[in-house]
Design an enzyme around this catalytic site. Structure first.
Site, short mmCIF file in Angstrom:
data_model
loop_
_atom_site.label_atom_id
_atom_site.label_comp_id
_atom_site.label_asym_id
_atom_site.label_seq_id
_atom_site.Cartn_x
_atom_site.Cartn_y
_atom_site.Cartn_z
N ASP A 118 0.85 -1.19 0.00
CA ASP A 118 0.00 0.00 0.00
C ASP A 118 0.89 1.24 0.00
O ASP A 118 1.32 1.72 1.05
CB ASP A 118 -0.93 -0.01 1.22
CG ASP A 118 -2.00 1.08 1.13
OD1 ASP A 118 -1.80 2.06 0.38
OD2 ASP A 118 -3.03 0.95 1.83
N ASN A 150 4.42 -2.66 -13.69
CA ASN A 150 3.53 -1.59 -14.13
C ASN A 150 3.29 -1.68 -15.63
O ASN A 150 2.84 -2.71 -16.11
CB ASN A 150 4.14 -0.25 -13.70
CG ASN A 150 3.11 0.82 -13.44
OD1 ASN A 150 2.05 0.86 -14.05
ND2 ASN A 150 3.42 1.73 -12.53
N ASP A 212 7.17 3.87 -15.38
CA ASP A 212 5.74 3.71 -15.15
C ASP A 212 5.11 3.16 -16.43
O ASP A 212 5.43 2.06 -16.85
CB ASP A 212 5.15 5.05 -14.72
CG ASP A 212 3.82 4.93 -14.00
OD1 ASP A 212 3.02 4.04 -14.37
OD2 ASP A 212 3.54 5.72 -13.09
#
Length: 299
Positions: A118, A150, A212
């Site tokens: 998280d 990702n 990303d």
């Protein structure tokens, strides 16, 4: 390096991800409004659907139905021909955090990443899995030990899966067997060793790049959004940066190549990736520019 002129295609969103060029439109997910949207090259926006548990990665089955990563409940949703959403697969038992980006191959197999921890709660960094969801919705772990898998890409021959590991300072690749099984992980690009720590602040400080989302081009290079660097870079296999586009106060968190000739680079931009900040002010936008080498592979 070329001087790329950036323009704004759409703005006023919270945090955009999952950019895809499909059916002559750009598709995107807006995290905190729950919208999946499409945008034409003229900037006309349509809402496709709402995903209450936060949409991210997008892809399509061979029959044209849309798959969507529903992040917080860790489900891959399927948009039926009548527009309704069904659960395609529940990945909660196979993942270590919110699911995120994915890539869908020509057979309709979806390779789905997840956070592993998280990040917004400041939990320690943990490695996690990559999950394959078959066209019938059966899911299984096909790779482990990845750090925030990702943006993912499949080469045009369908034989290699490339995965951005956002907090590993590297991009990984796997051979794809005909049955969808992945071979051993190896480096596609490694930007340097990181300290042995589970502290995210220390990991980010030691990273040269936080890969990303991105896009694969016909020369085998990747456009990679740098989640910590306020830039997008074009990287060749091995890690050499071929080009860099600086984006000022905005970070780049997803990208796609598209347009009629595949040479328009679309970028999902926002000041940062902190949920509280992005919910508070709708500053996310889609930037675009023209590049020299067209799109290849998937997505």
């Amino acid at each position: 390096m070329p001087n790329r002129e950036l323009s704004v295609l759409a703005s006023g969103y919270t945090y955009l991800e999952g950019l895809r060029w499909h059916e002559n439109r750009l598709w995107a997910s807006d995290f905190y409004t729950g919208q999946v949207i499409t945008v034409t090259l003229q900037g006309a926006v349509d809402r496709v659907c709402l995903v209450p548990q936060q949409p991210s990665g997008l892809g399509w089955l061979p029959d044209g139905r849309l798959l969507i990563s529903s992040m917080k409940d860790r489900k891959v949703l399927r948009r039926e021909a009548d527009g309704t959403l069904s659960v395609h697969a529940d990945l909660s038992a196979l993942t270590g955090g919110h699911i995120n980006d994915m890539v869908v191959d020509a057979q309709g197999r979806a390779y789905v990443g997840n956070f592993g921890f998280d990040i917004m709660a400041g939990e320690p960094v943990r490695t996690t899995t990559l999950v394959r969801v078959d066209p019938d919705g059966v899911a299984q772990v096909v790779a482990d030990g990845l750090c925030f898998p990702n943006g993912s890409f499949i080469t045009p021959d369908g034989k290699t899966l490339i995965v951005n590991e956002t907090f590993a300072n590297r991009i990984s690749e796997f051979d794809i067997e005909p049955n969808g099984v992945l071979g051993p992980r190896r480096d596609w690009a490694n930007f340097g060793e990181l300290p042995e720590t589970d502290d995210l602040t220390a990991v980010i400080a030691a990273s040269k790049i936080a890969p990303d989302g991105g896009a694969l081009d016909e020369e085998g290079a990747l456009w990679v959004g740098d989640a910590i660097g306020k830039r997008i870079v074009r990287v060749e296999r091995g890690g050499r940066i071929l080009e860099q586009i600086d984006t000022g106060e905005f970070g780049i968190f997803a990208a796609a190549l598209g347009g009629p000739d595949g040479k328009t680079l679309f970028m999902a931009a926002a000041p940062d990736f902190v949920e509280a900040n992005r919910r508070a002010k709708p500053q996310a936008r889609i930037l675009m520019t023209r590049v020299d080498v067209p799109h290849a592979g998937r997505p």
